[in-house]
Design a protein around this motif. Structure first.
Motif, PDB file in Angstrom:
ATOM      1  N   ALA A   1       5.604  -4.508  -9.240  1.00 20.26           N
ATOM      2  CA  ALA A   1       6.981  -4.612  -9.747  1.00 20.26           C
ATOM      3  C   ALA A   1       7.023  -5.021 -11.219  1.00 20.26           C
ATOM      4  O   ALA A   1       8.110  -5.083 -11.809  1.00 20.26           O
ATOM      5  N   GLY A   2       5.857  -5.290 -11.823  1.00 27.28           N
ATOM      6  CA  GLY A   2       5.827  -5.705 -13.221  1.00 27.28           C
ATOM      7  C   GLY A   2       6.227  -7.147 -13.452  1.00 27.28           C
ATOM      8  O   GLY A   2       6.510  -7.545 -14.586  1.00 27.28           O
ATOM      9  N   LYS A   3       6.250  -7.962 -12.374  1.00 24.91           N
ATOM     10  CA  LYS A   3       6.602  -9.380 -12.496  1.00 24.91           C
ATOM     11  C   LYS A   3       5.311 -10.182 -12.664  1.00 24.91           C
ATOM     12  O   LYS A   3       4.781 -10.767 -11.708  1.00 24.91           O
ATOM     13  N   LEU A   4       4.798 -10.207 -13.881  1.00 23.92           N
ATOM     14  CA  LEU A   4       3.444 -10.706 -14.116  1.00 23.92           C
ATOM     15  C   LEU A   4       3.321 -12.219 -13.943  1.00 23.92           C
ATOM     16  O   LEU A   4       2.318 -12.702 -13.422  1.00 23.92           O
ATOM     17  N   ASP A   5       4.321 -12.979 -14.395  1.00 21.75           N
ATOM     18  CA  ASP A   5       4.243 -14.436 -14.222  1.00 21.75           C
ATOM     19  C   ASP A   5       4.258 -14.809 -12.748  1.00 21.75           C
ATOM     20  O   ASP A   5       3.500 -15.689 -12.314  1.00 21.75           O
ATOM     21  N   ALA A   6       5.113 -14.143 -11.976  1.00 22.27           N
ATOM     22  CA  ALA A   6       5.161 -14.414 -10.534  1.00 22.27           C
ATOM     23  C   ALA A   6       3.848 -14.015  -9.871  1.00 22.27           C
ATOM     24  O   ALA A   6       3.389 -14.677  -8.935  1.00 22.27           O
ATOM     25  N   ALA A   7       3.231 -12.936 -10.366  1.00 19.39           N
ATOM     26  CA  ALA A   7       1.946 -12.501  -9.811  1.00 19.39           C
ATOM     27  C   ALA A   7       0.870 -13.554 -10.031  1.00 19.39           C
ATOM     28  O   ALA A   7       0.091 -13.869  -9.122  1.00 19.39           O
ATOM     29  N   VAL A   8       0.824 -14.115 -11.221  1.00 21.05           N
ATOM     30  CA  VAL A   8      -0.183 -15.142 -11.512  1.00 21.05           C
ATOM     31  C   VAL A   8       0.102 -16.408 -10.689  1.00 21.05           C
ATOM     32  O   VAL A   8      -0.828 -17.068 -10.208  1.00 21.05           O
ATOM     33  N   ASP A   9       1.376 -16.737 -10.501  1.00 22.00           N
ATOM     34  CA  ASP A   9       1.729 -17.883  -9.644  1.00 22.00           C
ATOM     35  C   ASP A   9       1.180 -17.682  -8.231  1.00 22.00           C
ATOM     36  O   ASP A   9       0.606 -18.594  -7.633  1.00 22.00           O
ATOM     37  N   ALA A  10       1.385 -16.481  -7.690  1.00 20.17           N
ATOM     38  CA  ALA A  10       0.917 -16.192  -6.331  1.00 20.17           C
ATOM     39  C   ALA A  10      -0.604 -16.203  -6.269  1.00 20.17           C
ATOM     40  O   ALA A  10      -1.201 -16.669  -5.290  1.00 20.17           O
TER      41      ALA A  10
ATOM     42  N   ARG B   1      -2.517  -5.364 -16.838  1.00 18.12           N
ATOM     43  CA  ARG B   1      -1.056  -5.402 -16.977  1.00 18.12           C
ATOM     44  C   ARG B   1      -0.619  -6.343 -18.104  1.00 18.12           C
ATOM     45  O   ARG B   1       0.384  -6.106 -18.770  1.00 18.12           O
ATOM     46  N   GLN B   2      -1.376  -7.440 -18.299  1.00 14.98           N
ATOM     47  CA  GLN B   2      -0.996  -8.392 -19.346  1.00 14.98           C
ATOM     48  C   GLN B   2      -1.440  -7.940 -20.737  1.00 14.98           C
ATOM     49  O   GLN B   2      -1.024  -8.513 -21.729  1.00 14.98           O
ATOM     50  N   HIS B   3      -2.321  -6.942 -20.788  1.00 15.74           N
ATOM     51  CA  HIS B   3      -2.894  -6.451 -22.049  1.00 15.74           C
ATOM     52  C   HIS B   3      -3.884  -7.462 -22.646  1.00 15.74           C
ATOM     53  O   HIS B   3      -4.983  -7.106 -23.038  1.00 15.74           O
ATOM     54  N   ARG B   4      -3.478  -8.698 -22.728  1.00 14.64           N
ATOM     55  CA  ARG B   4      -4.398  -9.759 -23.135  1.00 14.64           C
ATOM     56  C   ARG B   4      -4.242 -10.887 -22.126  1.00 14.64           C
ATOM     57  O   ARG B   4      -3.162 -11.441 -21.967  1.00 14.64           O
ATOM     58  N   ALA B   5      -5.334 -11.179 -21.421  1.00 11.62           N
ATOM     59  CA  ALA B   5      -5.256 -12.143 -20.327  1.00 11.62           C
ATOM     60  C   ALA B   5      -4.781 -13.503 -20.826  1.00 11.62           C
ATOM     61  O   ALA B   5      -5.306 -14.043 -21.809  1.00 11.62           O
ATOM     62  N   SER B   6      -3.793 -14.056 -20.134  1.00 10.04           N
ATOM     63  CA  SER B   6      -3.276 -15.378 -20.472  1.00 10.04           C
ATOM     64  C   SER B   6      -4.313 -16.451 -20.158  1.00 10.04           C
ATOM     65  O   SER B   6      -5.299 -16.205 -19.455  1.00 10.04           O
TER      66      SER B   6
ATOM     67  N   ASP C   1       0.817  -1.214   0.000  1.00 11.63           N
ATOM     68  CA  ASP C   1       0.000   0.000   0.000  1.00 11.63           C
ATOM     69  C   ASP C   1       0.852   1.266   0.000  1.00 11.63           C
ATOM     70  O   ASP C   1       0.397   2.325  -0.450  1.00 11.63           O
ATOM     71  N   LEU C   2       2.076   1.173   0.506  1.00  5.92           N
ATOM     72  CA  LEU C   2       2.984   2.318   0.481  1.00  5.92           C
ATOM     73  C   LEU C   2       3.668   2.471  -0.875  1.00  5.92           C
ATOM     74  O   LEU C   2       4.437   3.403  -1.086  1.00  5.92           O
ATOM     75  N   GLY C   3       3.374   1.537  -1.797  1.00  7.96           N
ATOM     76  CA  GLY C   3       4.000   1.611  -3.123  1.00  7.96           C
ATOM     77  C   GLY C   3       5.456   1.228  -3.114  1.00  7.96           C
ATOM     78  O   GLY C   3       6.247   1.761  -3.897  1.00  7.96           O
ATOM     79  N   GLU C   4       5.823   0.286  -2.234  1.00 11.09           N
ATOM     80  CA  GLU C   4       7.209  -0.168  -2.112  1.00 11.09           C
ATOM     81  C   GLU C   4       7.294  -1.651  -2.475  1.00 11.09           C
ATOM     82  O   GLU C   4       7.484  -2.517  -1.614  1.00 11.09           O
ATOM     83  N   PRO C   5       7.148  -1.999  -3.760  1.00  6.81           N
ATOM     84  CA  PRO C   5       7.114  -3.416  -4.132  1.00  6.81           C
ATOM     85  C   PRO C   5       8.403  -4.159  -3.815  1.00  6.81           C
ATOM     86  O   PRO C   5       8.364  -5.359  -3.502  1.00  6.81           O
ATOM     87  N   GLY C   6       9.552  -3.479  -3.892  1.00  3.48           N
ATOM     88  CA  GLY C   6      10.807  -4.147  -3.568  1.00  3.48           C
ATOM     89  C   GLY C   6      10.823  -4.642  -2.125  1.00  3.48           C
ATOM     90  O   GLY C   6      11.180  -5.798  -1.848  1.00  3.48           O
TER      91      GLY C   6
END
Length: 387
Positions: free
Chosen positions: A331-340, A368-373, A292-297
């Motif tokens: 963080a733009g890590k879309l594959d990891a996001a879908v895994d989670a 973010r994916q533009h076209r959903a996987s 929520d603080l915008g600190e993805p790292g």
């Protein structure tokens, strides 16, 4: 995915209809403009508390920002919740008070169902259980009211998870009423921990923080000598930390969560007054706050360094994976996001299928994916998003 408009897109649309700039809306909602910009662009998914603040500033109900229709299989839950919370003094006159020992096992089971996100089982017993406890309260006093507090907490959880903010507020008022009659100050403080979240989700963050400050002051004299009091004190700090984070106040958020972390060193991961406590749970709140603080790292470091303890409440596991998803999306890590996101569904299919927050996160991922996987489309179907 027909319900493709993200929460951020709805916020932007209503903001513009209100004639507000991002800066003006951020000021009104007491959130950071950068976080608002990320959410509107679909680059970040916000917590329910953050969205509650935005909804209040836009003068709309938060449900309008989530969008989507209620799953047909859940439509019968609303009348049951209303029946459960309808009154505290209009019970069936033919009911007789029952021994507290007889009701204790049922209430304990409902608490386990709540933590394990088995909402349909809760709904199946809740109205009758509340009536039985109200009747017994007149005779047994404090012990019955303590159990009644737990029953109302289960009603609050179901109301919140299905997006019924008004019933969630009513349920927490009922909780506070019952807890005040239990004679247990720690139970009342735990009730304020729950109520603060409900207030924050409708945008009343200032009131929520004042309530938590008062609750901490009330039990502060007990903390030094009572480990259970210290555990309750820690969850009050955790709640204050995540609410402060939703307003962009990093220093206050991290101070509260740091205090909770110090306290948690004195007791292990366990359940106290129906709430998970301990070092692992503090990390989950820290994860939510950093997103929520915008600190993805920072958030990803916490997520990847966390090992959920065996037997952790299913509800907390589901939220851990959802907040991890939000961190990876930022963080733009879309594959990891879908895994989670998949892990969240596996941990609690019922929560995944019913939560408006889940739908919001899926829609953000789709943007973010533009076209959903294919994987994301499959998860969308599991969440009840029609294709």
């Amino acid at each position: 995915m027909t319900d493709s408009e993200s929460v951020g897109a709805r916020i932007a649309k209503i903001r513009k209809l209100r004639g507000l700039t991002q800066f003006q809306l951020a000021q009104r909602a007491n959130v950071s403009r950068s976080m608002l910009a990320q959410v509107e662009r679909g680059h970040s998914s916000a917590s329910t508390v953050w969205i509650g603040s935005i909804a209040t500033a836009l003068q709309v109900d938060a449900s309008r920002l989530y969008g989507g229709d209620e799953p047909e299989q859940l439509l019968d839950i609303l009348p049951v919740l209303r029946r459960t919370l309808a009154a505290i003094d209009l019970m069936d006159p033919d009911l007789e008070p029952e021994p507290i020992e007889k009701l204790h096992g049922i209430v304990a089971q409902v608490g386990r169902w709540r933590r394990d996100t088995q909402y349909r089982k809760i709904i199946g017993v809740l109205p009758e259980l509340v009536d039985r406890l109200l009747i017994s309260g007149h005779e047994a006093g404090g012990p019955a009211y303590a159990m009644l507090t737990d029953a109302y907490r289960a009603a609050n959880t179901v109301a919140h998870k299905f997006g019924y903010a008004d019933l969630s507020l009513t349920a927490t008022e009922r909780m506070e009423w019952a807890a005040s009659r239990s004679g247990d100050p720690l139970l009342l403080a735990t009730t304020h921990y729950v109520k603060a979240a409900t207030l924050a989700r409708v945008g009343a963050t200032a009131q929520a923080l004042r309530l938590l400050t008062r609750a901490m002051a009330d039990i502060d004299p007990l903390v030094e000598e009572d480990q259970t009091a210290a555990a309750v004190y820690s969850i009050l700090h955790m709640r204050a930390g995540t609410i402060a984070a939703s307003t962009g106040d990093a220093d206050t958020a991290r101070a509260h969560l740091g205090e909770a972390e110090l306290l948690a060193r004195g007791f292990g991961d366990r359940i106290v007054y129906g709430s998970p406590v301990g070092p692992a749970n503090v990390r989950l709140y820290q994860l939510c706050a950093e997103v929520d603080l915008g600190e993805p790292g920072r958030a990803i470091d916490i997520a990847e360094g966390t090992r959920l303890p065996k037997g952790m409440a299913v509800e907390r596991q589901a939220y851990f994976w959802l907040d991890t998803t939000r961190a990876y999306l930022q963080a733009g890590k879309l594959d990891a996001a879908v895994d989670a996101l998949q892990e969240s569904r596996v941990s609690s299919p019922e929560h995944f299928a019913s939560s408006p927050a889940v739908k919001g996160i899926i829609n953000t991922a789709a943007v973010r994916q533009h076209r959903a996987s294919d994987r994301l489309q499959s998860l969308a179907r599991h969440a009840g998003i029609k294709s």
